[in-house]
Design a protein around this motif. Structure first.
Motif, PDB file in Angstrom:
ATOM      1  N   PRO A  33      13.530  19.906 -25.370  1.00  0.00           N
ATOM      2  CA  PRO A  33      12.698  20.096 -25.293  1.00  0.00           C
ATOM      3  C   PRO A  33      11.623  20.914 -24.846  1.00  0.00           C
ATOM      4  N   ALA A  34      11.504  22.427 -25.211  1.00  0.00           N
ATOM      5  CA  ALA A  34      10.519  22.855 -23.979  1.00  0.00           C
ATOM      6  C   ALA A  34       9.527  22.853 -23.871  1.00  0.00           C
ATOM      7  N   PRO A  35       8.395  22.678 -22.396  1.00  0.00           N
ATOM      8  CA  PRO A  35       6.878  22.366 -22.257  1.00  0.00           C
ATOM      9  C   PRO A  35       6.092  22.982 -23.076  1.00  0.00           C
ATOM     10  N   GLY A  36       4.991  22.439 -23.806  1.00  0.00           N
ATOM     11  CA  GLY A  36       3.846  22.841 -23.921  1.00  0.00           C
ATOM     12  C   GLY A  36       4.288  22.309 -25.770  1.00  0.00           C
ATOM     13  N   MET A  37       3.884  22.428 -26.504  1.00  0.00           N
ATOM     14  CA  MET A  37       3.160  22.080 -27.780  1.00  0.00           C
ATOM     15  C   MET A  37       4.742  23.023 -28.762  1.00  0.00           C
ATOM     16  N   SER A  38       4.939  22.117 -29.510  1.00  0.00           N
ATOM     17  CA  SER A  38       5.937  22.571 -30.369  1.00  0.00           C
ATOM     18  C   SER A  38       5.175  23.456 -31.962  1.00  0.00           C
ATOM     19  N   VAL A  39       5.966  23.768 -32.321  1.00  0.00           N
ATOM     20  CA  VAL A  39       5.706  24.671 -33.719  1.00  0.00           C
ATOM     21  C   VAL A  39       4.712  23.720 -34.379  1.00  0.00           C
ATOM     22  N   ARG A  40       5.851  22.611 -34.583  1.00  0.00           N
ATOM     23  CA  ARG A  40       5.130  21.592 -35.847  1.00  0.00           C
ATOM     24  C   ARG A  40       4.105  20.919 -35.566  1.00  0.00           C
ATOM     25  N   THR A  41       3.414  20.133 -34.050  1.00  0.00           N
ATOM     26  CA  THR A  41       2.028  20.359 -33.656  1.00  0.00           C
ATOM     27  C   THR A  41       1.343  20.775 -34.432  1.00  0.00           C
ATOM     28  N   ALA A  42       1.268  22.231 -33.471  1.00  0.00           N
ATOM     29  CA  ALA A  42       0.071  23.505 -33.562  1.00  0.00           C
ATOM     30  C   ALA A  42       0.258  23.341 -35.686  1.00  0.00           C
ATOM     31  N   LEU A  43       0.576  23.320 -35.698  1.00  0.00           N
ATOM     32  CA  LEU A  43       0.580  23.036 -37.762  1.00  0.00           C
ATOM     33  C   LEU A  43       0.027  22.377 -38.364  1.00  0.00           C
ATOM     34  N   LEU A  44       0.228  20.787 -37.452  1.00  0.00           N
ATOM     35  CA  LEU A  44      -0.425  20.256 -37.861  1.00  0.00           C
ATOM     36  C   LEU A  44      -1.678  20.228 -37.658  1.00  0.00           C
ATOM     37  N   LEU A  45      -1.460  20.212 -36.139  1.00  0.00           N
ATOM     38  CA  LEU A  45      -3.870  20.721 -35.947  1.00  0.00           C
ATOM     39  C   LEU A  45      -4.396  21.923 -36.352  1.00  0.00           C
ATOM     40  N   ALA A  46      -3.079  22.609 -36.774  1.00  0.00           N
ATOM     41  CA  ALA A  46      -4.043  23.741 -37.732  1.00  0.00           C
ATOM     42  C   ALA A  46      -4.955  23.445 -39.055  1.00  0.00           C
ATOM     43  N   LEU A  47      -3.670  22.364 -39.432  1.00  0.00           N
ATOM     44  CA  LEU A  47      -4.296  21.999 -41.181  1.00  0.00           C
ATOM     45  C   LEU A  47      -5.275  20.829 -40.965  1.00  0.00           C
ATOM     46  N   LEU A  48      -4.966  19.865 -40.235  1.00  0.00           N
ATOM     47  CA  LEU A  48      -6.229  18.934 -39.326  1.00  0.00           C
ATOM     48  C   LEU A  48      -7.313  19.830 -39.719  1.00  0.00           C
ATOM     49  N   GLY A  49      -7.508  20.786 -38.745  1.00  0.00           N
ATOM     50  CA  GLY A  49      -8.477  21.512 -38.240  1.00  0.00           C
ATOM     51  C   GLY A  49      -9.072  22.279 -39.859  1.00  0.00           C
ATOM     52  N   GLY A  50      -8.481  22.636 -40.200  1.00  0.00           N
ATOM     53  CA  GLY A  50      -8.824  23.035 -41.851  1.00  0.00           C
ATOM     54  C   GLY A  50      -9.139  22.314 -42.898  1.00  0.00           C
ATOM     55  N   ALA A  51      -8.782  21.674 -42.552  1.00  0.00           N
ATOM     56  CA  ALA A  51      -9.534  20.341 -43.871  1.00  0.00           C
ATOM     57  C   ALA A  51     -10.281  19.996 -42.831  1.00  0.00           C
ATOM     58  N   ILE A  52     -10.580  19.738 -42.160  1.00  0.00           N
ATOM     59  CA  ILE A  52     -11.544  18.909 -41.326  1.00  0.00           C
ATOM     60  C   ILE A  52     -12.994  20.721 -41.657  1.00  0.00           C
TER      61      ILE A  52
END
Length: 72
Positions: A33-52
């Protein structure tokens, strides 16, 4: 028989100088795994932020009418 280890050392040094002494590649399988945030985590955070954000804006519009500007 002292020439044999010296000859092997000389051959190894020549191979390394030519680039033949490169370290082996990692075995093919799952890539590391590359260092940093995965695409799945970034999309999940964006969805959570949009819902909030949507929930906060909905509550603001219900609890304090006229606070948010009308669109249209």
């Amino acid at each position: 028989m002292t020439a044999d280890p010296e000859r092997r050392l000389a051959e190894a040094l020549r191979a390394q100088a030519r680039g033949g002494g490169r370290p082996m590649m990692p075995p093919r399988g799952e890539p590391e795994p590359a260092p940093g945030m995965s695409v799945r985590t970034a999309l999940l955070l964006a969805l959570l932020g949009g819902a909030i954000l949507g929930t906060v804006l909905a509550l603001l519009s219900l609890l304090t009418p006229g606070l948010l500007p009308a669109l249209g």
